[in-house]
Design a protein around this motif. Structure first.
Motif, mmCIF file in Angstrom:
data_model
loop_
_atom_site.group_PDB
_atom_site.id
_atom_site.type_symbol
_atom_site.label_atom_id
_atom_site.label_comp_id
_atom_site.label_asym_id
_atom_site.label_seq_id
_atom_site.Cartn_x
_atom_site.Cartn_y
_atom_site.Cartn_z
ATOM 1 N N CYS A 35 -1.051 -0.385 -8.664
ATOM 2 C CA CYS A 35 -0.174 -1.421 -8.234
ATOM 3 C C CYS A 35 -0.899 -1.877 -6.826
ATOM 4 C CB CYS A 35 1.199 -0.928 -8.275
ATOM 5 S SG CYS A 35 1.680 -0.860 -9.785
ATOM 6 N N TRP A 36 -1.027 -1.085 -5.823
ATOM 7 C CA TRP A 36 -1.447 -1.131 -4.421
ATOM 8 C C TRP A 36 -2.678 -2.230 -4.834
ATOM 9 C CZ3 TRP A 36 -5.597 0.136 -1.569
ATOM 10 C CH2 TRP A 36 -5.757 -0.611 -0.299
ATOM 11 N N LEU A 37 -3.687 -1.700 -5.515
ATOM 12 C CA LEU A 37 -4.811 -2.442 -5.766
ATOM 13 C C LEU A 37 -4.599 -3.839 -6.063
ATOM 14 C CD1 LEU A 37 -7.301 0.342 -6.766
ATOM 15 C CD2 LEU A 37 -7.423 -0.707 -4.700
ATOM 16 N N ILE A 38 -3.747 -3.952 -7.112
ATOM 17 C CA ILE A 38 -3.407 -5.287 -7.765
ATOM 18 C C ILE A 38 -3.009 -6.279 -6.653
ATOM 19 C CG2 ILE A 38 -1.866 -6.427 -9.426
ATOM 20 C CD1 ILE A 38 -2.564 -4.051 -11.308
ATOM 21 N N ALA A 39 -2.006 -5.854 -5.740
ATOM 22 C CA ALA A 39 -1.509 -6.400 -4.845
ATOM 23 C C ALA A 39 -2.401 -6.944 -3.776
ATOM 24 C CB ALA A 39 -0.138 -5.769 -4.194
ATOM 25 N N PHE A 40 -3.282 -5.836 -3.377
ATOM 26 C CA PHE A 40 -4.287 -6.255 -2.606
ATOM 27 C C PHE A 40 -5.148 -7.258 -3.180
ATOM 28 C CE2 PHE A 40 -8.556 -5.647 -0.787
ATOM 29 C CZ PHE A 40 -8.247 -5.740 0.567
ATOM 30 N N ALA A 41 -5.447 -7.385 -4.228
ATOM 31 C CA ALA A 41 -6.352 -8.363 -4.846
ATOM 32 C C ALA A 41 -5.683 -9.849 -5.030
ATOM 33 C CB ALA A 41 -6.976 -7.894 -6.330
ATOM 34 N N VAL A 42 -4.421 -9.575 -5.391
ATOM 35 C CA VAL A 42 -3.727 -10.899 -5.436
ATOM 36 C C VAL A 42 -3.844 -11.477 -4.007
ATOM 37 C CG1 VAL A 42 -1.544 -12.058 -5.818
ATOM 38 C CG2 VAL A 42 -2.427 -10.469 -7.500
ATOM 39 N N ARG A 43 -3.307 -10.968 -3.236
ATOM 40 C CA ARG A 43 -3.172 -11.167 -1.744
ATOM 41 C C ARG A 43 -4.571 -11.821 -1.336
ATOM 42 N NH1 ARG A 43 -2.109 -6.948 3.096
ATOM 43 N NH2 ARG A 43 -4.260 -6.720 2.751
ATOM 44 N N GLU A 44 -5.693 -11.058 -1.440
ATOM 45 C CA GLU A 44 -7.022 -11.475 -1.083
ATOM 46 C C GLU A 44 -7.227 -12.798 -1.866
ATOM 47 O OE1 GLU A 44 -9.053 -10.446 1.260
ATOM 48 O OE2 GLU A 44 -7.267 -9.171 2.109
ATOM 49 N N ARG A 45 -7.046 -12.894 -3.173
ATOM 50 C CA ARG A 45 -7.372 -14.095 -3.811
ATOM 51 C C ARG A 45 -6.600 -15.313 -3.349
ATOM 52 N NH1 ARG A 45 -10.330 -14.729 -8.172
ATOM 53 N NH2 ARG A 45 -9.965 -16.249 -9.645
ATOM 54 N N ARG A 46 -5.150 -15.013 -2.770
ATOM 55 C CA ARG A 46 -4.494 -16.243 -2.538
ATOM 56 C C ARG A 46 -4.848 -16.797 -1.207
ATOM 57 N NH1 ARG A 46 1.406 -14.599 -0.600
ATOM 58 N NH2 ARG A 46 2.355 -15.176 -2.586
ATOM 59 N N TRP A 47 -5.306 -15.999 -0.313
ATOM 60 C CA TRP A 47 -5.864 -16.445 0.951
ATOM 61 C C TRP A 47 -7.280 -17.151 0.925
ATOM 62 C CZ3 TRP A 47 -2.824 -17.652 4.908
ATOM 63 C CH2 TRP A 47 -1.654 -16.979 4.801
#
Length: 51
Positions: A35-47
């Motif tokens: 879950c942490w890796l998915i949240a990190f990927a979503v945050r990076e993709r968003r920015w």
């Protein structure tokens, strides 16, 4: 080369530690890390810093 040896040593340590834990604890820890890796990927993709 030293980085590879260090990574293998850490991986061996983690696998050894996981072998002594109950399977339910290992699965919960894996789910939390996933879950942490998915949240990190979503945050990076968003920015917009995705390669």
């Amino acid at each position: 080369m030293i980085l590879i040896v260090g990574a293998l040593a850490v991986l061996g340590f983690l696998i050894g530690a996981a072998a002594h834990l109950p399977p339910s604890v290992s699965l919960i820890a894996g789910a939390v890390i996933g879950c942490w890796l998915i949240a990190f990927a979503v945050r990076e993709r968003r920015w917009g810093r995705w390669w």
